[in-house]
Scaffold this motif. Structure first.
Motif, PDB file in Angstrom:
ATOM      1  N   GLU A 100       0.851  -1.190   0.000  1.00 13.93           N
ATOM      2  CA  GLU A 100       0.000   0.000   0.000  1.00 13.93           C
ATOM      3  C   GLU A 100       0.883   1.236   0.000  1.00 13.93           C
ATOM      4  O   GLU A 100       1.823   1.340   0.789  1.00 13.93           O
ATOM      5  N   ILE A 101       0.585   2.185  -0.882  1.00 18.60           N
ATOM      6  CA  ILE A 101       1.479   3.323  -1.071  1.00 18.60           C
ATOM      7  C   ILE A 101       0.732   4.639  -0.971  1.00 18.60           C
ATOM      8  O   ILE A 101      -0.352   4.799  -1.524  1.00 18.60           O
ATOM      9  N   THR A 102       1.331   5.566  -0.236  1.00 15.46           N
ATOM     10  CA  THR A 102       0.909   6.966  -0.225  1.00 15.46           C
ATOM     11  C   THR A 102       2.114   7.783  -0.641  1.00 15.46           C
ATOM     12  O   THR A 102       3.179   7.687  -0.016  1.00 15.46           O
ATOM     13  N   TRP A 103       1.955   8.565  -1.692  1.00 13.43           N
ATOM     14  CA  TRP A 103       3.112   9.276  -2.271  1.00 13.43           C
ATOM     15  C   TRP A 103       2.633  10.540  -2.961  1.00 13.43           C
ATOM     16  O   TRP A 103       1.554  10.564  -3.551  1.00 13.43           O
ATOM     17  N   SER A 104       3.452  11.561  -2.934  1.00 15.33           N
ATOM     18  CA  SER A 104       3.153  12.771  -3.705  1.00 15.33           C
ATOM     19  C   SER A 104       4.448  13.359  -4.226  1.00 15.33           C
ATOM     20  O   SER A 104       5.514  13.249  -3.596  1.00 15.33           O
TER      21      SER A 104
END
Length: 344
Positions: A148-152
């Protein structure tokens, strides 16, 4: 020490008609070549990415997926994937799929690319050359390590608690960094603890000693275990039973390709004297008989502390029969001698 082969799917030009070899023919030949590399016991086969008339492969993953169905043991990787003009999410999915098809044999080699055709083709600005690679590499590594990835970032839309599937057979793909010798790229790879592949296609390999020393120093400074360090080089190569014969057969193809690229980049024409100098003992061109190639590979292995050597065999598009013979000799004559020497 791992020994392998890489190719770009070069399309040679017929000297009489000036017509390029048909891509469909070259792609069929590639599959035969990969199958043979597996049969003779080589460790890795890499396919490069180009978006030009004179190359048959624009998407390495498609070729690798086809190769996965006709091979059993050889690792299958890109050489290289131009990450700057690609979507890291899609790249991860594609290589994970190849990994599943091949039973865990896929790997990924990423770089910024020495050709720029993919940037306008996919809508990227060359002024963002460095930023594109740095941000996309960061995203790729995060995806590789996390389901699971959260990236900006600034080069693509953000991801928020997004799961990326499929996952590779071992959950994490083996990712290498490919460089042409730029210090900034070498330092980045070292600090991230990623294995390094250096393209040495001109001059003398000894000229790159400082680049390998830089990587080793930065790798240790970053706190990574030196025992896990992996270093490789890629060089133009072709092996034949007779040194002069293979050189004579290869030179017209090699010179034609180097001169074609040279006209685009402002290089002078390649002379036969330069060709012969480059394939001499201390040059960067690995063209000759099996013993000559053994000696040169062992020389660079000792010089740099290599854990991998990759022979790039289809530069200029030599005859398929010559490539097949080169693969056979590399696997049956060259590789056993190198492995025996390195083990001792």
């Amino acid at each position: 020490m791992e020994l392998g082969i890489s190719m770009f799917g070069d399309l040679s030009k017929d000297q009489a008609t000036e017509n390029l070899k048909k891509p469909e023919q070259r792609l069929q030949e590639l599959i035969e070549e990969i199958r043979l590399a597996d049969e003779v016991g080589l460790d890795i086969f890499g396919i490069g990415e180009h978006h030009r008339e004179d190359y048959a492969v624009s998407n390495p993953e498609i070729i690798l997926a086809a190769a996965a169905t006709v091979t059993k043991n050889i690792k299958l990787g890109s050489a290289v994937t131009v990450l700057s003009s690609a979507d890291p999410v899609r790249i991860f999915q594609n290589f994970s799929t190849v990994d599943l098809l091949s039973g865990g044999r896929a790997e990924l080699m990423v770089g910024r690319g020495s050709f720029i055709e993919s940037f306008p083709l996919f809508g990227y600005n060359l002024q963002d050359y460095d930023k594109l690679f740095e941000e996309k590499l960061d995203l790729l590594l995060k995806i590789n390590g996390n389901e699971e990835i959260t990236w900006s970032g600034t080069v693509r839309p953000p991801l928020k608690k997004q799961k990326v599937y499929p996952r590779s057979a071992d959950q994490n793909l083996d990712i290498w960094i490919a460089v042409g010798g730029t210090p900034e790229s070498i330092i980045r790879a070292a600090r991230l603890g990623l294995p390094l592949m250096v393209a040495i296609i001109g001059g003398s390999p000894a000229q790159f000693r400082s680049r390998f020393d830089l990587y080793k120093d930065e790798y240790r400074k970053a706190g990574h275990d030196p025992a896990k360090m992996r270093l490789g080089i890629h060089s133009h190569a072709l092996v034949g039973e007779n040194s002069d014969d293979v050189a004579n057969r290869f030179y017209p193809y090699y010179a034609a390709q180097m001169n074609r690229l040279g006209r685009e980049r402002g290089w002078p024409p390649l002379s036969r004297e330069q060709f012969e100098g480059s394939r001499s003992r201390y040059g960067a061109l690995f063209v000759g008989d099996p013993q000559e190639i053994v000696d040169k590979v062992l020389q660079v292995q000792e010089m740099f502390g290599l854990t991998r050597y990759v022979a790039h065999m289809d530069i200029g598009g030599p005859a398929h029969s010559d490539i097949m013979k080169s693969i056979e000799l590399f696997g049956t004559k060259v590789a056993p001698e190198i492995r025996k020497a390195v083990q001792v």
